[in-house]
Design an enzyme around this catalytic site. Sequence first.
Site, mmCIF file in Angstrom:
data_model
loop_
_atom_site.group_PDB
_atom_site.id
_atom_site.type_symbol
_atom_site.label_atom_id
_atom_site.label_comp_id
_atom_site.label_asym_id
_atom_site.label_seq_id
_atom_site.Cartn_x
_atom_site.Cartn_y
_atom_site.Cartn_z
ATOM 1 N N LYS A 282 0.569 -1.326 -0.106
ATOM 2 C CA LYS A 282 0.119 -0.270 0.086
ATOM 3 C C LYS A 282 0.630 0.973 -0.291
ATOM 4 O O LYS A 282 2.074 1.269 0.468
ATOM 5 C CB LYS A 282 -0.866 -0.080 1.561
ATOM 6 N N ARG A 317 -3.650 -10.175 4.716
ATOM 7 C CA ARG A 317 -4.253 -9.827 3.500
ATOM 8 C C ARG A 317 -2.685 -9.977 2.158
ATOM 9 O O ARG A 317 -2.497 -8.720 2.706
ATOM 10 C CB ARG A 317 -5.380 -9.460 3.380
HETATM 11 N N1 HH2 Z 1 -7.673 -3.192 -0.075
HETATM 12 C C1 HH2 Z 1 -7.368 -3.933 -1.299
HETATM 13 C C2 HH2 Z 1 -8.322 -4.348 -1.711
HETATM 14 N N2 HH2 Z 1 -9.721 -4.893 -1.238
HETATM 15 N N3 HH2 Z 1 -10.161 -5.753 1.154
HETATM 16 C C3 HH2 Z 1 -10.031 -6.043 2.876
HETATM 17 N N4 HH2 Z 1 -10.616 -6.362 3.312
HETATM 18 N N5 HH2 Z 1 -8.653 -5.384 3.057
HETATM 19 C C4 HH2 Z 1 -8.402 -4.530 2.884
HETATM 20 O O1 HH2 Z 1 -6.628 -3.616 2.982
HETATM 21 C C5 HH2 Z 1 -8.636 -4.538 1.014
HETATM 22 C C6 HH2 Z 1 -9.292 -5.147 0.617
HETATM 23 C C7 HH2 Z 1 -7.110 -2.628 -1.948
HETATM 24 O O2 HH2 Z 1 -5.170 -3.199 -2.212
HETATM 25 P P1 HH2 Z 1 -5.608 -4.415 -4.023
HETATM 26 O O3 HH2 Z 1 -6.680 -5.031 -3.524
HETATM 27 O O4 HH2 Z 1 -4.213 -4.788 -3.775
HETATM 28 O O5 HH2 Z 1 -5.753 -2.667 -4.875
HETATM 29 P P2 HH2 Z 1 -7.262 -3.199 -6.061
HETATM 30 O O6 HH2 Z 1 -8.053 -2.808 -4.967
HETATM 31 O O7 HH2 Z 1 -6.535 -1.923 -7.071
HETATM 32 O O8 HH2 Z 1 -7.081 -4.081 -6.771
#
Ligand code: HH2
Length: 347
Positions: A282, A317
């Site tokens: 992040k 995660r």
């Molecule tokens: N962060 C993201 C997406 N989903 N779900 C939970 N429970 N907690 C989180 O911190 C979280 C989440 C964002 O990260 P990422 O999936 O890597 O990226 P993107 O939303 O750009 O696909």
Amino acid sequence: MRLIEPLGLMADAPAALPRAAGRAAFAFARLIENGNERVVPVADIPSDWRAELERLTRPHAPWAGLAMDRPAIMGPAIMGIVNVTPDSFSDGGAHADPARAIAAGMAMAAAGADIIDVGGESTRPGAAAVSAEQEQARILPVVRALAAAGHRVSVDTRNAATMAAALDAGAAIINDISALTHDPLALALVAARGVPVVLMHMRGEPATMQSHATYTNVAVEVVAELFARVERAVAGGIPRHRIAIDPGIGFAKTADHNLALLRRLSLLLNIGCPILAGLSRKSFIGKISGVAEPSLRFPGSIAAGLHAVSHGATLVRVHDVAETAQALRVWTALSQRNENGSHGPAL
Ligand code: HH2
């Protein structure tokens, strides 16, 4: 809301209380009520705070079939991230093709992921929403293949129709960044299906959430707001033991808010549910380390993950499953102690 903040965390502490999660015990507590705070030794926590203390220290029941009560022995659970999207901030289209997404999920499971989290919508700050049809077209083949291979799949979605379709395709867990508030049908669906759910803290929508990043006491406000989401879900028919909570790092929070919240992560244990921490790659890690490229942020992500686990998280995660599993195994072995209380070899 009354909150107890565990202070003076120690691996082995005489005259200290265990927290609900992790081996660390706490010798002092900050009692927080209506903006007033005082620090007391645990022996001096007033008896009328017993309900709050019980919620903070009661071991968590298994969640989604994973042990949540003895993470220092079992190790925390790892959720591997598969974004079937062209535009995720963190893996920018690496798994946009279903075959590559399936292969990535299989590799994560082999590397030690307990859960594979499949998402079809980027939720990075300012991201545009996708239609439920487009989201399902992206994720359902991936969910189906990973579930058919025997893996525990969660689906990262805010849409009830996508939740239902993913559960029909074999998903076992719902992960909703809006804590079941985005889609008016989502809460009833999760309650009716009887599946475990992750409720994350956020304000507003991904497109606008950073305009809501104003707090006077971020950790206390996040706990209160997330507690209200949990109570709403319980009132809607989802048993508390099916709920995991997530501080929502990067969602309606500045880098300083993320740091302040993570430093006081154990405050979330007052809600009485297992904590999932999503820190991987992040932007606050980029800001601290100066590393602009998200895929190069795994060392910082592991450091942040170990911090979260030592402050009460029992689920992490992550994108880099093999590296995280190795770090957590070593951390877990080092935080072991023999049953007689003395430190000793854990192997
Ligand atoms: N962060 C993201 C997406 N989903 N779900 C939970 N429970 N907690 C989180 O911190 C979280 C989440 C964002 O990260 P990422 O999936 O890597 O990226 P993107 O939303 O750009 O696909």
